[in-house]
Structure formats: structure tokens, C-alpha cells
Design a protein around this motif. Structure first.
Motif, PDB file in Angstrom:
ATOM      1  N   VAL A 102      11.041   4.735  -4.458  1.00 48.62           N
ATOM      2  CA  VAL A 102      10.112   3.777  -3.833  1.00 48.62           C
ATOM      3  C   VAL A 102       8.769   4.465  -3.592  1.00 48.62           C
ATOM      4  O   VAL A 102       7.703   3.931  -3.932  1.00 48.62           O
ATOM      5  N   ASP A 103       8.828   5.670  -3.035  1.00 52.44           N
ATOM      6  CA  ASP A 103       7.588   6.398  -2.758  1.00 52.44           C
ATOM      7  C   ASP A 103       6.815   6.675  -4.044  1.00 52.44           C
ATOM      8  O   ASP A 103       5.584   6.574  -4.074  1.00 52.44           O
ATOM      9  N   ALA A 104       7.550   7.008  -5.112  1.00 52.82           N
ATOM     10  CA  ALA A 104       6.877   7.326  -6.374  1.00 52.82           C
ATOM     11  C   ALA A 104       6.118   6.110  -6.908  1.00 52.82           C
ATOM     12  O   ALA A 104       4.998   6.245  -7.420  1.00 52.82           O
ATOM     13  N   VAL A 105       6.719   4.921  -6.776  1.00 47.55           N
ATOM     14  CA  VAL A 105       6.020   3.711  -7.247  1.00 47.55           C
ATOM     15  C   VAL A 105       4.719   3.537  -6.466  1.00 47.55           C
ATOM     16  O   VAL A 105       3.655   3.315  -7.047  1.00 47.55           O
ATOM     17  N   ILE A 106       4.801   3.663  -5.156  1.00 52.20           N
ATOM     18  CA  ILE A 106       3.610   3.459  -4.316  1.00 52.20           C
ATOM     19  C   ILE A 106       2.530   4.501  -4.643  1.00 52.20           C
ATOM     20  O   ILE A 106       1.356   4.166  -4.811  1.00 52.20           O
ATOM     21  N   GLU A 107       2.937   5.761  -4.769  1.00 55.62           N
ATOM     22  CA  GLU A 107       1.953   6.830  -5.024  1.00 55.62           C
ATOM     23  C   GLU A 107       1.240   6.628  -6.357  1.00 55.62           C
ATOM     24  O   GLU A 107       0.071   6.969  -6.506  1.00 55.62           O
ATOM     25  N   LYS A 108       1.969   6.075  -7.336  1.00 52.71           N
ATOM     26  CA  LYS A 108       1.351   5.869  -8.654  1.00 52.71           C
ATOM     27  C   LYS A 108       0.566   4.571  -8.724  1.00 52.71           C
ATOM     28  O   LYS A 108      -0.494   4.498  -9.345  1.00 52.71           O
ATOM     29  N   LEU A 109       1.113   3.537  -8.103  1.00 54.77           N
ATOM     30  CA  LEU A 109       0.505   2.208  -8.234  1.00 54.77           C
ATOM     31  C   LEU A 109      -0.730   2.038  -7.349  1.00 54.77           C
ATOM     32  O   LEU A 109      -1.778   1.556  -7.812  1.00 54.77           O
ATOM     33  N   ALA A 110      -0.613   2.437  -6.079  1.00 55.54           N
ATOM     34  CA  ALA A 110      -1.673   2.112  -5.108  1.00 55.54           C
ATOM     35  C   ALA A 110      -3.070   2.585  -5.562  1.00 55.54           C
ATOM     36  O   ALA A 110      -4.037   1.818  -5.466  1.00 55.54           O
ATOM     37  N   PRO A 111      -3.214   3.818  -6.087  1.00 57.24           N
ATOM     38  CA  PRO A 111      -4.567   4.259  -6.475  1.00 57.24           C
ATOM     39  C   PRO A 111      -5.173   3.424  -7.611  1.00 57.24           C
ATOM     40  O   PRO A 111      -6.370   3.538  -7.894  1.00 57.24           O
ATOM     41  N   LEU A 112      -4.330   2.580  -8.252  1.00 58.51           N
ATOM     42  CA  LEU A 112      -4.834   1.780  -9.379  1.00 58.51           C
ATOM     43  C   LEU A 112      -5.199   0.359  -8.961  1.00 58.51           C
ATOM     44  O   LEU A 112      -5.658  -0.441  -9.776  1.00 58.51           O
ATOM     45  N   ILE A 113      -4.981   0.035  -7.682  1.00 58.06           N
ATOM     46  CA  ILE A 113      -5.195  -1.353  -7.253  1.00 58.06           C
ATOM     47  C   ILE A 113      -6.674  -1.579  -6.920  1.00 58.06           C
ATOM     48  O   ILE A 113      -7.170  -1.114  -5.905  1.00 58.06           O
ATOM     49  N   ARG A 114      -7.331  -2.301  -7.821  1.00 51.51           N
ATOM     50  CA  ARG A 114      -8.782  -2.521  -7.686  1.00 51.51           C
ATOM     51  C   ARG A 114      -9.123  -3.966  -7.369  1.00 51.51           C
ATOM     52  O   ARG A 114     -10.291  -4.331  -7.297  1.00 51.51           O
TER      53      ARG A 114
END
Ligand code: UGA
Length: 442
Positions: A102-114
Motif C-alpha cells: 500500500v505504501d509503495a503505491v502511494i509513494e509512487k503515485l502521489a508525486p505524479l498527481i497533477r
């Protein structure tokens, strides 16, 4: 209205959710790091056994509304609604949940949310996780507080995954009161068809939503262990737990479902969820509230040992050299899942004590071989039973429930059968001269 949705994780939960959301008319991108799994799904193949899912997957792919990718960039560009459906297994060495996926998804996805987006968590997580993830997403996302986290727990059962996703008993949505946003409006749009059908849509705070899921599984586990505790008492008192369950189940306050006594619960959810729940309660200083779950777990594990002991009794006290047929390896019928399966665990224990064990399961053979390569795997139920001193029915597949004494009489060495799921008609077997024993039955 059609939404653009990305679903992270394409296991039981994620693959089913992705296919079903496309079936509801949304545009969906399934995301996973496992490219082999993605290739199968893209070809319309479900990588596990789940009745009905392949049809929904294929028609969703054909409609063009469902695609798969391993690229988070693509997902963040495509969708403004994200679902997290990755696994939260038990941590190695303790009872807590492993949140690394779960943490890995958030760490990878969140910085891409524009662009303004909502992330809905579906995975089963310890209470407090969603709030923490919400803070982390706001920190990492270029859109800051326009990236929200809400919790939308999943209650699907393996074997009924499509039905439970498209026609659930209820929809639960947890919102963060300290970060108000669009999540409720978005969820109402996604699930509009279900809400119009009258499926209850329950909105609450994040922590309560997380707890609804864990509490539901804890209750189900408790119900099963309750009836298995009654089975122990019935055995001691020469009473019949199946008759008892029918009688107490008539009381609507109790209900007959989940009162099937037998070798107990297994699978990728109930066992690890009650342990993670105890662990989290301990962290919160509320461990006393859940100490009963330790007993629920103990009763459940005792069923497996009881089965091994009964098998030993049935072969005159010596497992060494005995030939034991095991019918069923999956943790329950209509599934090929062998995670923490009572059936496979019992088969393994009996073999380790010197018996030769021959296993057959209609769907779970491949998965069983991977985790228990040393057991013998037979081609059919009849082949597994050939030459057996005793037969154990450990998963109640329809094909085993239909077996009759005449089907097996000529192949077994001795006419003895132990019904670990109380799924056979005791009288039929006893009338045919078999030694029959059902768990908690006279
Ligand atoms: C369980 C819950 O039922 C779902 O609501 C939940 O969404 C899911 O976990 C999850 O958390 O993802 P599942 O693991 O698919 O679903 O299996 P169940 O149908 O709950 O069965 C669990 C185990 O209990 C099986 O080993 C089954 O054989 C056993 N069981 C069930 C009994 O021994 N007796 C019963 O009366 C019922």
C-alpha cells in the motif's frame, strides 16, 4: 456518467474491481508491477479461479473500456480516480499487517498527481492508516490538498467476487473530516447504478470505515470459532453440532450462515485480519478489548490438530506407513486459493508424521504443489482414494459432496471416511458399512 478510473493491484480484489467498474460503464486502467499477470489479464485470462470473472473481464476488454498497464505515469495521466487494491498480508514474524505494498503505491503515485484526484483505498488496513496516507499524499502530490484519500473497504468473498462487487450488501465510504473534498460526490457517481438499485451507501469517518471491515471479518471468524467450540463440547457430550446449528440458526438474531462446524477458517483474509486487528488494538492501548480473538484463533487452530488426531485414531494409532487420501486443498470450495488452507495444512501435518498422503482438488492443484511439493497429487478423487486406509474430506467441493460409498468401495483399502466439513450424509455412509466420523457429530 462515465468516470476515468485506475485500479492499483490486479489480484482477487483489484482485477475483480477493475473488470466490474468497466462493466458499470467506466473507463478503467488496471495497474500492477507484475507484467506476467498483466499479460494474462490483457489476453482475457484470469490468473486465478473465480467463477464468472472471466466473462466480465472479456466483455470489458472487448468494450474497450478496460486496459492494463505497469506504468504509474500513464495511470496518473489517464485517471483522476484511483483505487488501491493491493494485498496487506501478515508481517513475517509478528501479527501486524504488512503495509509495504500500500505504501509503495502511494509513494509512487502521489508525486505524479497533477490534477485534482481522489484515491479510494480498498485494501484491508489497520485503523489509522488512511489518515496517515492522506497526509502523505497531500505532502507528495504536486496538486497538494486537491489530492484526497478516502476509504471504501471491500467485502467480497472469493467464489462470489463478481456478485459481491456488483451487488454488495452495502457500500461503505470513509471520509477525512479534517480534509473535506469531493470524495463523496465522486463515489456517488462511480456507484450510481448500485445506489439507484437501493444498495445502502453508508458514509462515515475514515477510522470507522477501516474498522467496519476488520470488525466484519472478526465477527465472521468469531461465529465460525463459536460453532467449532460447540463442536468440541458436542464431541465430549455425545451430541450433534450440525443439528444444534440448525436449531440455534432458526433464531433470526443468530442466523444459520457461517455456523458450519468443521476444520475451521483459512484463506488470505480471516486469519491474518484477526491477528492484525489484535496487533493494532495493542498499539492503540485497547488490547484487552480483543483478547477474545486470541481464543477465536486458538479454537480455529485446534480444529486442525483435532483432525490429525482423529486420522491417527482411524488408522489404529499409527500414522507411520498409513495411506491417507485427502479430498480438497483449497481453503474453501470454488476457489483455487491455498493461503493458510486448513486442508493443506492438515495434509502436510499428517505427511510429516509418516503417512503417505494423496491429495486431490478440482482447482487448487497447481497452487498446492508450489507450497507443498512433497505431497502426492492425484489426478482425480478416485485416484487419490485408491488404496487408502482412510479418506479425509477437507474442502466441501460439490463433486465431493456428491460422492457415494459405491463410488469408492472398490478402490479403497479400508472403508473409513472422516468428514472435515460435515458435508456428507452420515447415514448414507454408515448404512453402507463405512466407519464415518464428522466433526462434532455423534
Ligand atoms: C472473507 C469475508 O467473508 C469477506 O466478506 C471479505 O471481504 C474477505 O474475507 C476479505 O477480507 O477479503 P473469504 O476469505 O473469501 O471472505 O472467505 P469466507 O467465505 O469468509 O470463508 C473463510 C473461511 O471460513 C473458509 O476457510 C471457509 O471454509 C470457512 N468457513 C466459512 C467455515 O469453516 N464455516 C463457515 O460456516 C463458513
Amino acid at each position: 456518467m462515465s468516470c476515468r478510473i485506475a485500479v492499483f493491484g490486479t489480484g482477487y480484489l483489484g482485477a475483480t474491481h477493475a473488470a466490474c467498474m468497466a462493466a458499470l460503464g467506466h473507463e478503467v486502467l488496471g495497474v500492477d508491477v507484475d507484467v506476467a499477470k498483466l499479460a494474462k489479464l490483457e489476453a482475457g485470462e484470469v490468473p486465478f479461479f473465480e467463477p464468472g470473472l472471466e466473462g466480465v473481464l472479456k466483455s470489458s476488454l472487448e468494450s474497450g473500456r478496460l486496459r492494463f498497464t505497469s506504468s504509474y505515469e500513464e495511470a496518473a495521466d489517464f485517471a483522476d480516480i484511483h483505487f488501491i487494491g493491493v494485498g496487506t498480508p501478515q508481517r513475517r514474524g509478528d501479527f501486524g499487517a504488512d503495509l509495504s505494498h500500500v505504501d509503495a503505491v502511494i509513494e509512487k503515485l502521489a508525486p505524479l498527481i497533477r490534477k485534482p484526484s481522489v484515491i479510494f483505498g480498498k485494501s484491508t488496513v489497520p485503523v489509522g492508516t488512511a489518515r496517515r496516507l492522506g497526509r502523505r499524499v497531500r505532502e507528495l502530490a504536486p496538486v497538494g490538498e486537491h489530492a484526497e484519500v478516502a476509504w471504501n473497504p471491500e467485502f467480497l468473498r472469493e467464489g462470489f467476487a463478481v456478485q459481491d462487487t456488483l451487488h454488495p450488501d452495502r457500500l461503505v465510504l470513509g471520509l477525512d473530516p479534517s480534509a473535506p473534498g469531493r470524495a463523496e460526490e465522486v463515489a456517488r457517481e462511480i456507484y450510481a447504478k448500485l445506489i439507484d438499485e437501493g444498495i445502502p451507501f453508508l458514509v462515515m469517518d475514515l477510522a470507522t470505515a477501516e474498522l467496519v471491515k476488520t470488525a466484519a471479518n472478526a465477527f465472521l471468524a468469531t461465529k465460525i470459532s463459536f460453532i467449532n467450540a460447540m463442536a468440541e463440547v458436542c464431541e465430549a457430550a455425545d451430541a450433534d453440532v450440525a443439528v444444534l446449528a440448525d436449531a440455534i440458526g432458526r433464531d433470526e438474531r443468530i442466523g444459520r450462515r457461517f455456523l458450519k462446524a468443521g476444520v475451521g477458517f483459512g484463506g488470505g483474509c480471516l486469519p491474518k485480519d484477526i491477528r492484525a486487528f489484535m496487533s493494532r488494538a495493542g498499539e492503540l492501548g485497547a488490547d484487552q478489548a480483543l483478547t477474545f480473538l486470541r481464543e477465536v484463533d486458538n479454537i480455529n487452530m485446534r480444529r486442525r490438530s483435532r483432525m490429525v488426531e482423529m486420522t491417527r485414531e482411524f488408522v489404529e494409532g499409527r500414522l507411520l506407513g498409513a495411506r491417507v487420501a485427502v479430498l480438497g486443498a483449497a481453503f474453501k470450495p470454488d476457489s483455487d486459493d491455498v493461503r493458510d488452507s486448513p486442508a493443506l495444512n492438515i495434509a502436510g501435518q499428517i505427511q510429516l508424521q509418516g503417512a503417505s498422503v494423496s491429495v486431490f482438488d478440482p482447482k487448487a492443484m497447481e497452487n498446492s504443489k508450489k507450497i507443498f511439493p512433497t505431497l502426492t497429487y492425484a489426478e482425480s478423487a478416485i485416484a487419490a482414494c485408491t488404496g487408502a486406509d482412510v479418506i479425509l474430506v477437507l474442502t466441501e467441493w460439490a463433486e465431493f459432496r456428491k460422492l457415494l460409498p459405491g463410488d469408492l468401495e472398490d478402490v479403497v483399502r479400508r472403508t473409513k471416511i472422516i468428514d472435515g466439513r460435515n458435508c456428507l450424509d452420515a447415514r448414507t455412509w454408515r448404512d453402507a458399512g463405512w466407519d464415518y466420523w464428522g466433526m462434532g457429530r455423534r
